[in-house]
Design a protein around this motif. Structure first.
Motif, PDB file in Angstrom:
ATOM      1  N   HIS A  22       0.121  -1.491   0.158  1.00  9.98           N
ATOM      2  CA  HIS A  22       0.311  -0.041  -0.558  1.00  9.98           C
ATOM      3  C   HIS A  22       0.896   1.091   0.034  1.00  9.98           C
ATOM      4  CE1 HIS A  22       0.963   0.667   4.711  1.00  9.98           C
ATOM      5  NE2 HIS A  22       0.089  -1.110   4.038  1.00  9.98           N
ATOM      6  N   ASP A  23       1.911   1.342  -0.385  1.00 15.43           N
ATOM      7  CA  ASP A  23       2.466   2.369  -0.606  1.00 15.43           C
ATOM      8  C   ASP A  23       2.731   3.347  -1.177  1.00 15.43           C
ATOM      9  OD1 ASP A  23       5.596   3.650  -2.507  1.00 15.43           O
ATOM     10  OD2 ASP A  23       6.296   3.015   0.042  1.00 15.43           O
ATOM     11  N   GLU A  24       2.684   4.265  -1.223  1.00 18.77           N
ATOM     12  CA  GLU A  24       1.660   5.265  -2.546  1.00 18.77           C
ATOM     13  C   GLU A  24       2.092   5.624  -2.920  1.00 18.77           C
ATOM     14  OE1 GLU A  24       0.725   9.320  -0.115  1.00 18.77           O
ATOM     15  OE2 GLU A  24      -0.001   8.039   1.558  1.00 18.77           O
ATOM     16  N   ALA A  25       3.525   5.791  -3.507  1.00 14.62           N
ATOM     17  CA  ALA A  25       4.229   5.611  -4.486  1.00 14.62           C
ATOM     18  C   ALA A  25       3.958   4.340  -5.790  1.00 14.62           C
ATOM     19  CB  ALA A  25       6.046   5.572  -4.485  1.00 14.62           C
ATOM     20  N   VAL A  26       4.206   3.180  -5.326  1.00 11.33           N
ATOM     21  CA  VAL A  26       3.613   2.254  -6.135  1.00 11.33           C
ATOM     22  C   VAL A  26       2.419   2.411  -6.709  1.00 11.33           C
ATOM     23  CG1 VAL A  26       3.348  -0.287  -6.117  1.00 11.33           C
ATOM     24  CG2 VAL A  26       5.653   0.219  -4.971  1.00 11.33           C
ATOM     25  N   LEU A  27       1.535   2.739  -5.694  1.00 12.04           N
ATOM     26  CA  LEU A  27      -0.054   2.861  -6.120  1.00 12.04           C
ATOM     27  C   LEU A  27      -0.500   3.747  -7.457  1.00 12.04           C
ATOM     28  CD1 LEU A  27      -2.038   2.160  -2.600  1.00 12.04           C
ATOM     29  CD2 LEU A  27      -1.388   0.498  -4.209  1.00 12.04           C
ATOM     30  N   GLU A  28       0.876   4.939  -7.040  1.00  2.00           N
ATOM     31  CA  GLU A  28       0.289   5.983  -8.444  1.00  2.00           C
ATOM     32  C   GLU A  28       0.565   5.175  -9.372  1.00  2.00           C
ATOM     33  OE1 GLU A  28      -0.544   9.478 -10.132  1.00  2.00           O
ATOM     34  OE2 GLU A  28      -1.054   8.217  -7.718  1.00  2.00           O
ATOM     35  N   ALA A  29       1.645   4.345  -9.643  1.00  3.06           N
ATOM     36  CA  ALA A  29       2.108   3.686 -11.110  1.00  3.06           C
ATOM     37  C   ALA A  29       1.174   3.236 -11.713  1.00  3.06           C
ATOM     38  CB  ALA A  29       3.534   3.448 -10.104  1.00  3.06           C
ATOM     39  N   TYR A  30       0.293   2.111 -10.890  1.00  2.00           N
ATOM     40  CA  TYR A  30      -0.476   1.221 -10.884  1.00  2.00           C
ATOM     41  C   TYR A  30      -1.724   1.862 -11.218  1.00  2.00           C
ATOM     42  CZ  TYR A  30       3.125  -2.548 -10.267  1.00  2.00           C
ATOM     43  OH  TYR A  30       3.781  -3.489 -10.679  1.00  2.00           O
ATOM     44  N   ARG A  31      -2.302   3.191 -10.798  1.00  2.84           N
ATOM     45  CA  ARG A  31      -3.273   3.097 -11.232  1.00  2.84           C
ATOM     46  C   ARG A  31      -4.176   3.573 -12.098  1.00  2.84           C
ATOM     47  NH1 ARG A  31      -3.597   9.422  -9.484  1.00  2.84           N
ATOM     48  NH2 ARG A  31      -6.224   8.883 -10.080  1.00  2.84           N
ATOM     49  N   TYR A  32      -2.915   3.931 -13.659  1.00  2.00           N
ATOM     50  CA  TYR A  32      -3.427   3.528 -14.902  1.00  2.00           C
ATOM     51  C   TYR A  32      -3.479   2.936 -16.432  1.00  2.00           C
ATOM     52  CZ  TYR A  32      -4.201   8.305 -13.137  1.00  2.00           C
ATOM     53  OH  TYR A  32      -4.825   9.662 -12.450  1.00  2.00           O
ATOM     54  N   ASP A  33      -4.006   3.183 -16.723  1.00  6.51           N
ATOM     55  CA  ASP A  33      -3.596   2.279 -17.815  1.00  6.51           C
ATOM     56  C   ASP A  33      -3.337   3.591 -19.816  1.00  6.51           C
ATOM     57  OD1 ASP A  33      -5.649   2.946 -19.268  1.00  6.51           O
ATOM     58  OD2 ASP A  33      -7.091   0.871 -19.719  1.00  6.51           O
ATOM     59  N   ARG A  34      -3.363   2.668 -20.438  1.00  3.78           N
ATOM     60  CA  ARG A  34      -3.142   3.648 -21.811  1.00  3.78           C
ATOM     61  C   ARG A  34      -4.483   4.805 -22.384  1.00  3.78           C
ATOM     62  NH1 ARG A  34       2.863   1.756 -24.629  1.00  3.78           N
ATOM     63  NH2 ARG A  34       2.792   1.281 -22.805  1.00  3.78           N
ATOM     64  N   ALA A  35      -5.706   4.825 -21.499  1.00  4.32           N
ATOM     65  CA  ALA A  35      -6.627   5.537 -21.947  1.00  4.32           C
ATOM     66  C   ALA A  35      -6.359   6.858 -21.535  1.00  4.32           C
ATOM     67  CB  ALA A  35      -7.850   4.444 -21.172  1.00  4.32           C
ATOM     68  N   ALA A  36      -6.977   7.257 -22.759  1.00  7.66           N
ATOM     69  CA  ALA A  36      -6.953   9.095 -22.721  1.00  7.66           C
ATOM     70  C   ALA A  36      -8.375   9.581 -21.896  1.00  7.66           C
ATOM     71  CB  ALA A  36      -6.705   9.966 -23.493  1.00  7.66           C
ATOM     72  N   PHE A  37      -8.698  10.298 -20.903  1.00  7.39           N
ATOM     73  CA  PHE A  37     -10.022  10.881 -20.259  1.00  7.39           C
ATOM     74  C   PHE A  37     -10.456  10.109 -19.430  1.00  7.39           C
ATOM     75  CE2 PHE A  37     -10.104  13.674 -24.881  1.00  7.39           C
ATOM     76  CZ  PHE A  37      -9.707  14.980 -23.966  1.00  7.39           C
ATOM     77  N   CYS A  38      -9.399   8.332 -18.969  1.00  7.37           N
ATOM     78  CA  CYS A  38     -10.984   7.973 -18.288  1.00  7.37           C
ATOM     79  C   CYS A  38     -10.222   8.039 -16.601  1.00  7.37           C
ATOM     80  CB  CYS A  38     -10.620   6.439 -18.233  1.00  7.37           C
ATOM     81  SG  CYS A  38     -11.472   6.177 -20.119  1.00  7.37           S
ATOM     82  N   PRO A  39     -11.215   8.246 -16.130  1.00 16.26           N
ATOM     83  CA  PRO A  39     -10.557   9.202 -14.711  1.00 16.26           C
ATOM     84  C   PRO A  39     -10.219   7.639 -13.499  1.00 16.26           C
ATOM     85  CG  PRO A  39     -13.006   8.612 -14.557  1.00 16.26           C
ATOM     86  CD  PRO A  39     -12.530   8.402 -15.780  1.00 16.26           C
ATOM     87  N   ALA A  40      -9.144   7.842 -12.435  1.00 21.10           N
ATOM     88  CA  ALA A  40      -8.814   6.906 -11.713  1.00 21.10           C
ATOM     89  C   ALA A  40      -9.407   7.540 -10.568  1.00 21.10           C
ATOM     90  CB  ALA A  40      -7.327   6.747 -12.331  1.00 21.10           C
ATOM     91  N   GLY A  41      -8.641   6.067  -9.456  1.00 23.93           N
ATOM     92  CA  GLY A  41      -9.526   6.577  -8.314  1.00 23.93           C
ATOM     93  C   GLY A  41      -7.990   6.102  -7.349  1.00 23.93           C
ATOM     94  N   GLN A  42      -8.018   6.360  -5.853  1.00 24.43           N
ATOM     95  CA  GLN A  42      -6.912   6.503  -5.334  1.00 24.43           C
ATOM     96  C   GLN A  42      -6.973   4.411  -4.313  1.00 24.43           C
ATOM     97  OE1 GLN A  42      -4.462   7.516  -4.992  1.00 24.43           O
ATOM     98  NE2 GLN A  42      -5.358   9.161  -6.135  1.00 24.43           N
ATOM     99  N   ALA A  82      -8.095  -1.170 -16.611  1.00 19.91           N
ATOM    100  CA  ALA A  82      -7.244  -1.621 -15.776  1.00 19.91           C
ATOM    101  C   ALA A  82      -7.532  -0.522 -14.340  1.00 19.91           C
ATOM    102  CB  ALA A  82      -6.654  -1.393 -15.554  1.00 19.91           C
ATOM    103  N   ASN A  83      -7.654   1.007 -15.277  1.00 23.40           N
ATOM    104  CA  ASN A  83      -7.645   1.896 -13.785  1.00 23.40           C
ATOM    105  C   ASN A  83      -8.063   1.741 -12.698  1.00 23.40           C
ATOM    106  OD1 ASN A  83      -7.029   3.087 -15.934  1.00 23.40           O
ATOM    107  ND2 ASN A  83      -7.853   5.084 -15.894  1.00 23.40           N
ATOM    108  N   ALA A  84      -7.758   2.176 -11.961  1.00 22.39           N
ATOM    109  CA  ALA A  84      -8.519   2.162 -10.549  1.00 22.39           C
ATOM    110  C   ALA A  84      -9.688   2.806 -10.334  1.00 22.39           C
ATOM    111  CB  ALA A  84      -7.059   2.943  -9.376  1.00 22.39           C
ATOM    112  N   LEU A  85     -10.350   2.270  -8.309  1.00 24.12           N
ATOM    113  CA  LEU A  85     -11.449   2.752  -8.048  1.00 24.12           C
ATOM    114  C   LEU A  85     -10.741   3.685  -6.812  1.00 24.12           C
ATOM    115  CD1 LEU A  85     -13.825   0.644  -9.657  1.00 24.12           C
ATOM    116  CD2 LEU A  85     -13.596   2.888 -10.526  1.00 24.12           C
TER     117      LEU A  85
END
Length: 464
Positions: A22-42, A82-85
C-alpha cells in the motif's frame, strides 16, 4: 483500525511476503492504463499475485469486505478498464508469467495470464507452431489482458481473434471459488460455452489464472505488398475488390494520408509524395506470389499510384515497418484519443469519408489506420491536452466517430474493449433485452458487484 487497515492486514496474513503493498508511490504507478479521458481513483492496496491460490485468497477477502477489485495485467489497454477505483484492491497478474506446457501433438499451449503475447509466439515457433492473435501491443501486452478484452490484431482477417483460440480457462470467481471451463479437445458442446463468455468480459465476471490456447502449424514466411493511392476511398474499393474475389491474406492494413505523413516524419520510407492512403498486404499461403498478384490487380484497377511487391520476406519486413510505427508516430503528434470502431467491409469507404468530415467539422487532426481486412479502424484524434478548446473538440470528434460507426451498422469497439471509456456507448449499441441479459449474467457471477464495478455494464434494466 480502519476498514482499509483490516483489509490490508488480512491480505498480508493470507498471501506470500511481498505480494501486498500500500506504498503510495507504488500505487500511483499502477493507477492507470493507457486510455485518455478515463478517471482513476485512489486504491487501498495492490496485490501482485503469483498463483491461482493467491487470486482465490485475495478475492475471498475482498468479497467478505465488499471491496471492489480491479484486475490488471500489463495495463496496456486503451479503454480505462484497468484504472483504479477509490478504495479498490488492484489485483495484478504480471508475475504469473509462466508458459506451463506446449503440447506439440495436440497443438495447444497452457499459460498463465501474465505471459507476454510476443514471448508466447516466439516460444511456440521453436516447435514449428504459430499463435496468430497479434495486437499492436503484442511486445508488451499479456495473454490475460488479451483474453479479458478479446484482443485482435493484424492477422484477424485470416485467423480470427483471441476468442477463436481460447480452448479452456481456469477462472477464480468473485467469492474465491475456482472454476475450470472449456476443454482441451478440438470439439465439444457439453453445456454452455462458459470459456467463450469470459473472453472479452474485462474482469467483470471472474479472473482467468490459466489459459489453454489452440495453436496452428507455423505457416511459410509471408510475402508482402504495398499499394499507394491518391485517396482513401480508392484504397477501400481495392479492399472490397480483392477480398470479394475470395482471397484471404494474412494481413491487410490501411493507413490514411495524415498517418503516412506522421510515420514519414519519423523515418524516410520512400513513399510517393502524393499518397493519400496505402494498403499493406501479406500472404502466408502456399502460393503467396499468386495472392499478391491478385492484390496488385485489384489495387491497379482502383487507381493505385504504385504497387510494390517484395521479392523476399526480409524486404517485406521493411515494408511492414511503416504499419508498426503508427503508434509511435501518433504519440509524437500530441495527446491521442484512440477510437476502435468496426464496420462491415462494404461500409469502409463511408466510414473513412465520414471521419474526414468529422475532422473538418471539429477542426481537429484525426489520423486513421487499421485492419482493412475486417473493417476495424483506429481513428486517433490528436489534440493539445492543455488547450480546453482542443480537449472539447477532441471529445466531440471521438463521440461523432462512434455515432458514425453505429449508423453504418458497426460496433463501438472491435478489439480494445468497452472499459470505462465506452461504457455509456454500449447502451446505445445493445437493445433492451441484451442490456438486461448483461445485467443478469453479472448478478449471477458477481452478486455483490465487486469485480471491476462500473466497467462494461450499462444502466440497470429490469424485465417487464
Amino acid at each position: 483500525m480502519t476498514g482499509n487497515d483490516k483489509l490490508v492486514a488480512e491480505l498480508h496474513r493470507a498471501l506470500p511476503d511481498g505480494a501486498v503493498t500500500h506504498d503510495e508511490a507504488v500505487l500511483e504507478a499502477y493507477r492507470y492504463d493507457r486510455a485518455a479521458f478515463c478517471p482513476a481513483g485512489q486504491p487501498a492496496a495492490l496485490v501482485r499475485v503469483r498463483s491461482t491460490e493467491d487470486v482465490a485468497a485475495a478475492l475471498r477477502i475482498a468479497s467478505a469486505h465488499r471491496v471492489p477489485v480491479v484486475p490488471q495485467g500489463a495495463r496496456t489497454g486503451l479503454s480505462g478498464g484497468a484504472n483504479a477505483l477509490d478504495g479498490c484492491l488492484l489485483l495484478n497478474t504480471e508475475q504469473m508469467n509462466q508458459i506451463l506446457h506446449i503440447d506439440v501433438d495436440e497443438q495447444l499451449a497452457r499459460v498463465e495470464p501474465g505471459v507476454i503475447n510476443a514471448e508466447l509466439a516466439a516460444a511456440v515457433r521453436k516447435h514449428g507452431l504459430y499463435y496468430p492473435p497479434d495486437p499492436g501491443s503484442m511486445d508488451i501486452s499479456t495473454i490475460g489482458g488479451n483474453v479479458a478484452t478479446g484482443a485482435g490484431g493484424m492477422c484477424c482477417v485470416k485467423y480470427g481473434t483471441t476468442a477463436d483460440f481460447v480452448r479452456g480457462l481456469t477462472v477464480v470467481l468473485a467469492d474465491g471459488r475456482i472454476m475450470r471451463c472449456g476443454r482441451r479437445t478440438a470439439k465439444g458442446v457439453a453445456g454452455y460455452d462458459l470459456a467463450r463468455l469470459f473472453v472479452g468480459s474485462e474482469g467483470t465476471l471472474g479472473i482467468a489464472t490459466e489459459i489453454t490456447l489452440a495453436l496452428r502449424p507455423a505457416p511459410p514466411a509471408p510475402l508482402t505488398a504495398v499499394a499507394f493511392f491518391r485517396t482513401p476511398v480508392m484504397a477501400c474499393h481495392a479492399v472490397a475488390g480483392f477480398l470479394g474475389a475470395g482471397y484471404r491474406p494474412s494481413v491487410l492494413e490501411f493507413m490514411d494520408g495524415p498517418t503516412i505523413a506522421s510515420v514519414s516524419a519519423l523515418t524516410d520510407l520512400g513513399f510517393p509524395d502524393d499518397t493519400g492512403a496505402m494498403l499493406i498486404a501479406q500472404s502466408d499461403s502456399t502460393a503467396p506470389a499468386d495472392e499478391l498478384a491478385a492484390f496488385e490487380r485489384a489495387a491497379r484497377e482502383c487507381g493505385a499510384i504504385e504497387v510494390i511487391v517484395a521479392e523476399d520476406p526480409a524486404e517485406g519486413e521493411l515494408l511492414m515497418q511503416a504499419r508498426r510505427l503508427v503508434g509511435v508516430a501518433a504519440e509524437r503528434l500530441g495527446t491521442n484519443l484512440v477510437d476502435d470502431v468496426c464496420v462491415p467491409r462494404g461500409k469502409l469507404a463511408e466510414l473513412i469519408e465520414g471521419i474526414e468530415q468529422i475532422a473538418a467539422e471539429h477542426d481537429v487532426l484525426i489520423t486513421c489506420a487499421g485492419h482493412a481486412g475486417d473493417g476495424n479502424m483506429h481513428p486517433s484524434v490528436v489534440f493539445d491536452q492543455h488547450d480546453p478548446r482542443q480537449v472539447t473538440a477532441a471529445q466531440r470528434a471521438f463521440e461523432a466517430i462512434m455515432v458514425l460507426g453505429l449508423e453504418l451498422g458497426g460496433t463501438i469497439t472491435g478489439e480494445h474493449g468497452v472499459g470505462e471509456l465506452k461504457r455509456d456507448w454500449l447502451a446505445r449499441e445493445l437493445d433492451e433485452p441484451a442490456r438486461w441479459a448483461h445485467q443478469q449474467l453479472k448478478r449471477a457471477f458477481d452478486p455483490h458487484g465487486i469485480l471491476n464495478p462500473g466497467r462494461v455494464l450499462v444502466p440497470e434494466v429490469r424485465a417487464p
